[in-house]
Design a protein around this motif. Structure first.
Motif, PDB file in Angstrom:
ATOM      1  N   ALA A   1       0.835  -1.205   0.000  1.00  0.00           N
ATOM      2  CA  ALA A   1       0.000   0.000   0.000  1.00  0.00           C
ATOM      3  C   ALA A   1       0.869   1.253   0.000  1.00  0.00           C
ATOM      4  CB  ALA A   1      -0.926  -0.007   1.217  1.00  0.00           C
TER       5      ALA A   1
ATOM      6  N   ASP B   1      -1.487   3.752  -2.098  1.00  0.00           N
ATOM      7  CA  ASP B   1      -2.906   3.372  -2.121  1.00  0.00           C
ATOM      8  C   ASP B   1      -3.529   3.522  -0.732  1.00  0.00           C
ATOM      9  OD1 ASP B   1      -5.357   2.354  -2.726  1.00  0.00           O
ATOM     10  OD2 ASP B   1      -4.694   0.279  -2.992  1.00  0.00           O
TER      11      ASP B   1
ATOM     12  N   ASN C   1      -6.691   3.001  -0.014  1.00  0.00           N
ATOM     13  CA  ASN C   1      -7.862   2.127   0.161  1.00  0.00           C
ATOM     14  C   ASN C   1      -7.714   1.088   1.274  1.00  0.00           C
ATOM     15  OD1 ASN C   1      -9.394   3.393  -1.844  1.00  0.00           O
ATOM     16  ND2 ASN C   1      -8.473   2.170  -3.458  1.00  0.00           N
TER      17      ASN C   1
ATOM     18  N   LEU D   1      -1.963  -1.091  -8.904  1.00  0.00           N
ATOM     19  CA  LEU D   1      -2.656  -0.319  -7.866  1.00  0.00           C
ATOM     20  C   LEU D   1      -3.197   1.000  -8.427  1.00  0.00           C
ATOM     21  CD1 LEU D   1      -0.308  -0.924  -4.810  1.00  0.00           C
ATOM     22  CD2 LEU D   1      -2.642  -1.753  -5.087  1.00  0.00           C
ATOM     23  N   LYS D   2      -2.465   1.581  -9.361  1.00  0.00           N
ATOM     24  CA  LYS D   2      -2.950   2.808  -9.997  1.00  0.00           C
ATOM     25  C   LYS D   2      -4.203   2.518 -10.840  1.00  0.00           C
ATOM     26  CE  LYS D   2       1.483   5.206 -10.217  1.00  0.00           C
ATOM     27  NZ  LYS D   2       2.540   5.797 -11.094  1.00  0.00           N
TER      28      LYS D   2
ATOM     29  N   ALA E   1      -7.073   2.203  -8.451  1.00  0.00           N
ATOM     30  CA  ALA E   1      -7.432   3.397  -7.686  1.00  0.00           C
ATOM     31  C   ALA E   1      -8.673   4.040  -8.301  1.00  0.00           C
ATOM     32  CB  ALA E   1      -6.285   4.396  -7.699  1.00  0.00           C
TER      33      ALA E   1
END
Length: 202
Positions: free
Chosen positions: A99, A104, A106, A195-196, A199
């Protein structure tokens, strides 16, 4: 300073245990879901002592890397032992590092007691303190067939995303898109791009 405690498990309660060492019982605050043996069995915890006005508190961790994450979180402004313990209870060290590496928020905002501002501060302040789990391991330059490395890297990336709570389908789709933007076999970069992709759009 207590580095670790090894003894018999005497008491188990919600969020804490008592470990008996030569007739002395040490109460340790531990992360939720810590694997424990039966009462009377031997246990070992890596420990960190926090000195407060109302007394001393000792925190115990079955994994040394989990304690390292806890200590790093304590250095973040506004994060105390309670929040730090909640984070390492909710996120395994690998998931927390992922993360942070991917920026990130989230996974962090899902932790009870952690709001978006705190999550963003954690990501910002730990960026240079917690290295990603695959950092320094450049699979693209290691020996072996490139195709095999690529497949293994993709599976590792998917597994990492699953550990963060993403579903199989969305993890696979994000990894497939990420692989088109980075070098084959580079797990850390695949995860960052994935992860991008995952997002939410701003």
């Amino acid at each position: 300073m207590l580095a670790y405690i090894r003894g018999k498990l005497a008491t188990v309660a919600m969020g804490w245990v008592v470990v008996e060492v030569q007739g002395i019982g040490y109460r340790l605050h531990i992360p939720a879901m810590t694997p424990l043996p039966g009462i009377g069995q031997e246990v070992k915890f890596h420990t960190h002592m926090v000195v407060r006005e109302d007394g001393l508190q000792v925190y115990g961790f079955s994994r040394e890397d989990q304690m390292e994450c806890f200590l790093a979180l304590l250095d973040v402004a506004g994060v105390g032992p309670k929040v730090a313990l909640a984070v390492v209870s909710f996120l395994q060290p690998e998931a927390l590092r992922l993360a942070v590496a991917g920026g990130d928020v989230n996974p962090l905002v899902k932790v009870p007691g952690v709001g978006k501002k705190t999550a963003q501060r954690i990501l910002l302040e730990l960026k240079d303190k917690l290295k990603g789990p695959f950092e320094g391991n450049d699979l693209s330059e290691s020996a072996g067939p490139v195709s095999g490395q690529t497949a293994a890297a993709e599976e590792d990336a998917v597994a990492a995303l699953l550990s963060l709570g993403y579903g199989q389908a969305e993890a696979r789709q994000a990894v497939d898109k990420a692989c088109k933007k980075t070098a084959p076999g580079d797990v850390s970069h695949i995860i960052k791009y994935a992860l991008k992709e995952l997002a939410p759009a701003k």
